[in-house]
Design an enzyme around this catalytic site. Structure first.
Site, mmCIF file in Angstrom:
data_model
loop_
_atom_site.group_PDB
_atom_site.id
_atom_site.type_symbol
_atom_site.label_atom_id
_atom_site.label_comp_id
_atom_site.label_asym_id
_atom_site.label_seq_id
_atom_site.Cartn_x
_atom_site.Cartn_y
_atom_site.Cartn_z
ATOM 1 N N ASN A 48 0.846 -1.185 0.000
ATOM 2 C CA ASN A 48 0.000 0.000 0.000
ATOM 3 C C ASN A 48 0.884 1.237 0.000
ATOM 4 O O ASN A 48 1.983 1.197 0.555
ATOM 5 C CB ASN A 48 -0.898 -0.017 1.249
ATOM 6 C CG ASN A 48 -1.896 1.118 1.234
ATOM 7 O OD1 ASN A 48 -1.637 2.200 1.757
ATOM 8 N ND2 ASN A 48 -3.028 0.893 0.617
ATOM 9 N N SER A 50 0.742 3.717 1.705
ATOM 10 C CA SER A 50 1.068 4.175 3.059
ATOM 11 C C SER A 50 2.232 3.370 3.645
ATOM 12 O O SER A 50 2.668 3.640 4.758
ATOM 13 C CB SER A 50 -0.140 4.003 3.980
ATOM 14 O OG SER A 50 -0.288 2.636 4.302
ATOM 15 N N TYR A 51 2.702 2.360 2.897
ATOM 16 C CA TYR A 51 3.777 1.437 3.293
ATOM 17 C C TYR A 51 3.416 0.565 4.494
ATOM 18 O O TYR A 51 3.490 -0.644 4.442
ATOM 19 C CB TYR A 51 5.109 2.165 3.575
ATOM 20 C CG TYR A 51 5.728 2.840 2.374
ATOM 21 C CD1 TYR A 51 5.129 2.804 1.129
ATOM 22 C CD2 TYR A 51 6.927 3.543 2.499
ATOM 23 C CE1 TYR A 51 5.697 3.428 0.025
ATOM 24 C CE2 TYR A 51 7.514 4.175 1.407
ATOM 25 C CZ TYR A 51 6.884 4.115 0.166
ATOM 26 O OH TYR A 51 7.445 4.737 -0.907
ATOM 27 N N GLU A 58 2.212 -14.482 3.721
ATOM 28 C CA GLU A 58 1.848 -15.517 4.693
ATOM 29 C C GLU A 58 0.529 -15.187 5.376
ATOM 30 O O GLU A 58 -0.336 -16.045 5.567
ATOM 31 C CB GLU A 58 2.940 -15.645 5.760
ATOM 32 C CG GLU A 58 4.281 -16.104 5.223
ATOM 33 C CD GLU A 58 5.166 -14.970 4.726
ATOM 34 O OE1 GLU A 58 4.640 -13.918 4.300
ATOM 35 O OE2 GLU A 58 6.388 -15.138 4.753
ATOM 36 N N CYS A 90 8.631 -12.805 8.120
ATOM 37 C CA CYS A 90 8.972 -11.737 9.063
ATOM 38 C C CYS A 90 8.524 -12.140 10.468
ATOM 39 O O CYS A 90 7.754 -13.098 10.652
ATOM 40 C CB CYS A 90 8.327 -10.422 8.636
ATOM 41 S SG CYS A 90 6.575 -10.293 9.015
HETATM 42 N N1 THU Z 1 7.047 -9.806 2.736
HETATM 43 C C1 THU Z 1 6.203 -10.858 2.747
HETATM 44 O O1 THU Z 1 5.174 -10.866 2.093
HETATM 45 N N2 THU Z 1 6.536 -11.919 3.514
HETATM 46 C C2 THU Z 1 7.715 -12.055 4.168
HETATM 47 O O2 THU Z 1 7.918 -13.049 4.809
HETATM 48 C C3 THU Z 1 8.727 -11.001 4.080
HETATM 49 C C4 THU Z 1 8.255 -9.716 3.522
HETATM 50 C C5 THU Z 1 6.741 -8.681 1.848
HETATM 51 C C6 THU Z 1 6.349 -7.416 2.516
HETATM 52 C C7 THU Z 1 6.718 -6.406 1.461
HETATM 53 O O3 THU Z 1 5.654 -6.316 0.521
HETATM 54 C C8 THU Z 1 7.909 -7.001 0.752
HETATM 55 O O4 THU Z 1 7.865 -8.385 1.055
HETATM 56 C C9 THU Z 1 9.242 -6.427 1.159
HETATM 57 O O5 THU Z 1 9.412 -6.487 2.526
#
Ligand code: THU
Length: 136
Positions: A48, A50-51, A58, A90
């Site tokens: 988005n 807005s970050y 997941e 993450c």
């Molecule tokens: N992101 C994921 O979808 N899953 C993860 O396990 C790591 C990060 C996404 C969030 C963001 O859209 C992009 O990867 C960069 O961080």
């Protein structure tokens, strides 16, 4: 119990990564979650402008599955085709996944090389002190 086909699950994660909405990071992520009944739920990251409101792949997969009536999952695969090495979930996603998966559930993740990391939910979230709280 049927043996879990992690290759197949990973292939589904890789496929759905192409649906990522990631115009800001340009980092596509796909996740495939195997429910206890054998259904696979997939998800991609949805960014988005807005970050901060970005939703990870997941959690997309997980919320899709829970809203379709599944609450227990036996395996997870994650594909990050824009990275040169495997990228694991993450911290926020590790916590949220652990709500619906047992510590021994297998997890596979990989980037754009043949290297794959095979671990478990417990491997991603060790010392889960709140585990017992979820067993009520
Ligand atoms: N992101 C994921 O979808 N899953 C993860 O396990 C790591 C990060 C996404 C969030 C963001 O859209 C992009 O990867 C960069 O961080």
């Amino acid at each position: 119990m049927d043996k879990i086909n992690m290759d197949e699950l990973y292939a589904k994660a890789r496929e759905v990564a192409d649906r990522a909405y990631a115009p800001y990071s340009k980092f596509r992520v796909g996740a495939a979650l195997l429910a206890d009944d054998g259904t696979v739920f997939t998800g991609c990251n949805v960014e988005n402008r807005s970050y901060g409101l970005t939703i990870c792949a997941e959690r997309t997969a997980l919320t899709k599955a829970v809203s379709e009536g599944r609450r227990s999952f036996k395996a997870l695969a994650i594909a990050t085709p824009d990275s040169d090495y495997p990228v694991g979930p993450c911290g926020a996603c590790r916590q949220v996944l652990s709500e619906f998966m047992e510590p021994q559930a297998p997890v596979r993740f990989g980037g754009n090389t043949p290297e794959r990391v095979d671990t478990t939910i417990g491997g991603l979230l060790p010392y889960d002190s709140l585990y017992e709280l979820g067993k009520t």
